[in-house]
Design a protein around this motif. Structure first.
Motif, mmCIF file in Angstrom:
data_model
loop_
_atom_site.group_PDB
_atom_site.id
_atom_site.type_symbol
_atom_site.label_atom_id
_atom_site.label_comp_id
_atom_site.label_asym_id
_atom_site.label_seq_id
_atom_site.Cartn_x
_atom_site.Cartn_y
_atom_site.Cartn_z
ATOM 1 N N PHE A 1 0.451 10.895 4.834
ATOM 2 C CA PHE A 1 -0.474 10.296 3.874
ATOM 3 C C PHE A 1 0.049 10.376 2.441
ATOM 4 O O PHE A 1 0.027 9.385 1.703
ATOM 5 N N TYR A 2 0.536 11.525 2.034
ATOM 6 C CA TYR A 2 0.934 11.686 0.634
ATOM 7 C C TYR A 2 2.131 10.804 0.294
ATOM 8 O O TYR A 2 2.250 10.280 -0.816
ATOM 9 N N ARG A 3 3.043 10.621 1.265
ATOM 10 C CA ARG A 3 4.200 9.754 1.020
ATOM 11 C C ARG A 3 3.785 8.292 0.979
ATOM 12 O O ARG A 3 4.320 7.497 0.201
ATOM 13 N N LEU A 4 2.827 7.949 1.841
ATOM 14 C CA LEU A 4 2.318 6.578 1.841
ATOM 15 C C LEU A 4 1.621 6.278 0.513
ATOM 16 O O LEU A 4 1.819 5.214 -0.088
ATOM 17 N N LEU A 5 0.827 7.226 0.032
ATOM 18 C CA LEU A 5 0.157 7.059 -1.255
ATOM 19 C C LEU A 5 1.180 6.906 -2.384
ATOM 20 O O LEU A 5 1.039 6.039 -3.261
ATOM 21 N N LYS A 6 2.225 7.720 -2.336
ATOM 22 C CA LYS A 6 3.265 7.646 -3.365
ATOM 23 C C LYS A 6 3.940 6.277 -3.357
ATOM 24 O O LYS A 6 4.181 5.677 -4.418
ATOM 25 N N GLN A 7 4.207 5.757 -2.163
ATOM 26 C CA GLN A 7 4.837 4.437 -2.051
ATOM 27 C C GLN A 7 3.916 3.350 -2.592
ATOM 28 O O GLN A 7 4.353 2.456 -3.329
ATOM 29 N N ILE A 8 2.644 3.427 -2.236
ATOM 30 C CA ILE A 8 1.690 2.409 -2.694
ATOM 31 C C ILE A 8 1.549 2.437 -4.214
ATOM 32 O O ILE A 8 1.532 1.395 -4.873
ATOM 33 N N ARG A 9 1.474 3.629 -4.777
ATOM 34 C CA ARG A 9 1.362 3.732 -6.237
ATOM 35 C C ARG A 9 2.618 3.182 -6.930
ATOM 36 O O ARG A 9 2.530 2.544 -7.985
ATOM 37 N N SER A 10 3.770 3.388 -6.310
ATOM 38 C CA SER A 10 5.021 2.929 -6.922
ATOM 39 C C SER A 10 5.138 1.407 -6.934
ATOM 40 O O SER A 10 5.867 0.834 -7.746
ATOM 41 N N GLU A 11 4.412 0.735 -6.039
ATOM 42 C CA GLU A 11 4.475 -0.725 -5.968
ATOM 43 C C GLU A 11 3.699 -1.401 -7.097
ATOM 44 O O GLU A 11 3.905 -2.575 -7.390
ATOM 45 N N LYS A 12 2.770 -0.638 -7.717
ATOM 46 C CA LYS A 12 1.968 -1.170 -8.832
ATOM 47 C C LYS A 12 1.270 -2.478 -8.447
ATOM 48 O O LYS A 12 1.444 -3.536 -9.071
ATOM 49 N N TYR A 13 0.454 -2.393 -7.437
ATOM 50 C CA TYR A 13 -0.258 -3.572 -6.951
ATOM 51 C C TYR A 13 -1.306 -4.052 -7.953
ATOM 52 O O TYR A 13 -2.015 -3.258 -8.572
ATOM 53 N N TYR A 14 -1.406 -5.357 -8.070
ATOM 54 C CA TYR A 14 -2.460 -5.978 -8.880
ATOM 55 C C TYR A 14 -3.799 -5.884 -8.144
ATOM 56 O O TYR A 14 -4.847 -5.661 -8.758
ATOM 57 N N ALA A 15 -3.746 -6.060 -6.824
ATOM 58 C CA ALA A 15 -4.976 -6.016 -6.025
ATOM 59 C C ALA A 15 -4.663 -5.442 -4.649
ATOM 60 O O ALA A 15 -3.575 -5.654 -4.104
ATOM 61 N N ILE A 16 -5.636 -4.727 -4.099
ATOM 62 C CA ILE A 16 -5.563 -4.260 -2.721
ATOM 63 C C ILE A 16 -6.819 -4.732 -1.995
ATOM 64 O O ILE A 16 -7.942 -4.513 -2.467
ATOM 65 N N ILE A 17 -6.599 -5.395 -0.882
ATOM 66 C CA ILE A 17 -7.700 -5.842 -0.028
ATOM 67 C C ILE A 17 -7.684 -4.954 1.210
ATOM 68 O O ILE A 17 -6.787 -5.056 2.058
ATOM 69 N N ASP A 18 -8.643 -4.070 1.306
ATOM 70 C CA ASP A 18 -8.702 -3.117 2.409
ATOM 71 C C ASP A 18 -9.628 -3.661 3.491
ATOM 72 O O ASP A 18 -10.832 -3.416 3.483
ATOM 73 N N ALA A 19 -9.055 -4.409 4.419
ATOM 74 C CA ALA A 19 -9.850 -4.997 5.494
ATOM 75 C C ALA A 19 -10.192 -3.990 6.580
ATOM 76 O O ALA A 19 -10.963 -4.292 7.486
ATOM 77 N N TYR A 20 -9.614 -2.807 6.502
ATOM 78 C CA TYR A 20 -9.889 -1.741 7.463
ATOM 79 C C TYR A 20 -11.057 -0.880 6.989
ATOM 80 O O TYR A 20 -11.983 -0.576 7.741
ATOM 81 N N SER A 21 -11.005 -0.463 5.738
ATOM 82 C CA SER A 21 -12.111 0.226 5.059
ATOM 83 C C SER A 21 -12.578 1.494 5.776
ATOM 84 O O SER A 21 -13.776 1.667 6.049
ATOM 85 N N THR A 22 -11.638 2.378 6.088
ATOM 86 C CA THR A 22 -11.991 3.705 6.575
ATOM 87 C C THR A 22 -11.939 4.674 5.393
ATOM 88 O O THR A 22 -11.553 4.306 4.282
ATOM 89 N N VAL A 23 -12.300 5.914 5.635
ATOM 90 C CA VAL A 23 -12.246 6.909 4.563
ATOM 91 C C VAL A 23 -10.815 7.024 4.029
ATOM 92 O O VAL A 23 -10.584 7.017 2.817
#
Length: 349
Positions: A63-85
């Motif tokens: 999880f922490y590595r995935l979060l780090k990768q996502i933050r590094s991408e600097k997304y304009y928008a995230i659409i969470d179609a899964y919507s879990t905790v």
């Protein structure tokens, strides 16, 4: 600009949510569009021209590595179609300007925009499609109400599937039917003796070839099913012509006149290939959630509730799951034979 769509879990969900990319590509032609999925679902989005990058969650990245990768991408928008905790926390900590998800009381604070899953479908696309398309409305003015999922096969994949069929003895001019005999669980599997009667009905038509969607570990169950069939049906079954991978199954299905069997991912994949489908719903499932693009001709489904609604009166979802096998016993092929006959008339060479 970068936009991430999150849709983990099942193959059918990943395929269905892939519709978002076509609309996003049309609205933002220069944007980088990424898709966060589980590795085993990759096959249904391979070669998709609207997706620039696949990111694999779950066992691929902690999880922490995935979060780090996502933050590094600097997304304009995230659409969470899964919507879990977990995915809502990922979205919340991403740094994206737009954080879009489905409305749940315990995840609502993590998003900038939330939408209810409880909708009444306005088109034959169905609720599963329309509720996903609503997630685009913060980003796209006049976002389309519906788009159809698509699977993209290469010429090489199609050619290989053609060889498998020919070498297996299938006559390509025949009417070829893919059978989804086994659901994702026993509770989603139409009783095999009942299904055998339907296979006998299919095989009674001239120039017919029957294929099965299965993996080697399920061969014993498929053999049991075939044992219930009559001699004529057995002669029209080509058990060795099967997909040894999901992409092979897709390519083989693309040569079929229709897919017939338990509602699930295989049915939705066939629809994405524009192959006609006849789906049998498990009694506890809500048909209106997943009967996408059902038109009564090319895409048809049956549910016990269609024929015996009194069996479902005042029954909770928990009750239906407890009674699933008793309800399946009541879902006689007698109910299905006529709708199937009409479907075959419309989808036979």
């Amino acid at each position: 600009m970068k936009i991430l769509v999150i849709q983990q879990k099942m193959i059918g969900d990943v395929l269905t949510s892939s519709i978002l990319f076509e609309a996003l590509r049309d609205a933002y032609p220069k944007a980088q569009l990424h898709y966060l999925i589980y590795p085993h679902t990759k096959a249904v989005v391979e070669n998709n021209p609207f997706i620039d990058k696949l990111i694999f969650g779950k066992n691929e990245l902690p999880f922490y590595r995935l979060l780090k990768q996502i933050r590094s991408e600097k997304y304009y928008a995230i659409i969470d179609a899964y919507s879990t905790v977990q995915t809502s926390i990922l979205t919340s900590l991403s740094g994206a300007k737009y954080k879009i998800g489905f409305d749940k009381k315990y995840t609502r604070p993590f998003y900038t925009h939330v939408f209810s899953r409880k909708i009444q479908a306005k088109t034959i696309a169905g609720a599963a499609i329309e509720k996903r398309m609503r997630l685009l409305t913060p980003l796209i003015k006049n976002a389309p109400l519906q788009l159809k999922p698509k699977i993209f096969l290469s010429d090489a994949e199609r050619e290989k599937a053609k060889r498998i069929l020919i070498e297996g003895g299938v006559d390509l001019p025949d009417s070829i039917y893919m059978i989804g005999a086994l659901g994702s669980s026993e509770k989603k599997t139409y009783p095999l003796p009942y299904l055998a009667r339907l296979l006998d009905q299919i095989a009674a038509k001239e120039n017919t070839a029957i294929l099965f969607n299965y993996i080697p570990s399920q061969k014993e169950q498929i053999s049991t099913l075939i044992g219930y069939c009559n001699t004529q049906t057995k002669q029209k079954i080509y058990l060795e012509s099967y997909g040894k991978s999901l992409r092979e199954f897709l390519a083989l299905t693309s040569f079929c006149d229709a897919i017939i069997g338990n509602e699930g991912g295989a049915i939705n994949m066939a629809k994405a290939l524009n192959v006609p489908s006849f789906a049998i719903f498990s009694p506890p499932l809500n048909k209106t959630n997943w009967n996408i693009y059902e038109d009564g001709k090319q895409n048809v489904s049956v549910h016990l509730k269609d024929f015996s609604p009194e069996l479902f009166a005042e029954k909770s979802l928990e009750d239906l799951h407890k009674d699933v096998f008793r309800l399946y016993e009541k879902f006689s092929p007698d109910y299905i034979e006529e709708p199937l006959n009409q479907f075959l008339k419309l989808n036979t060479k």
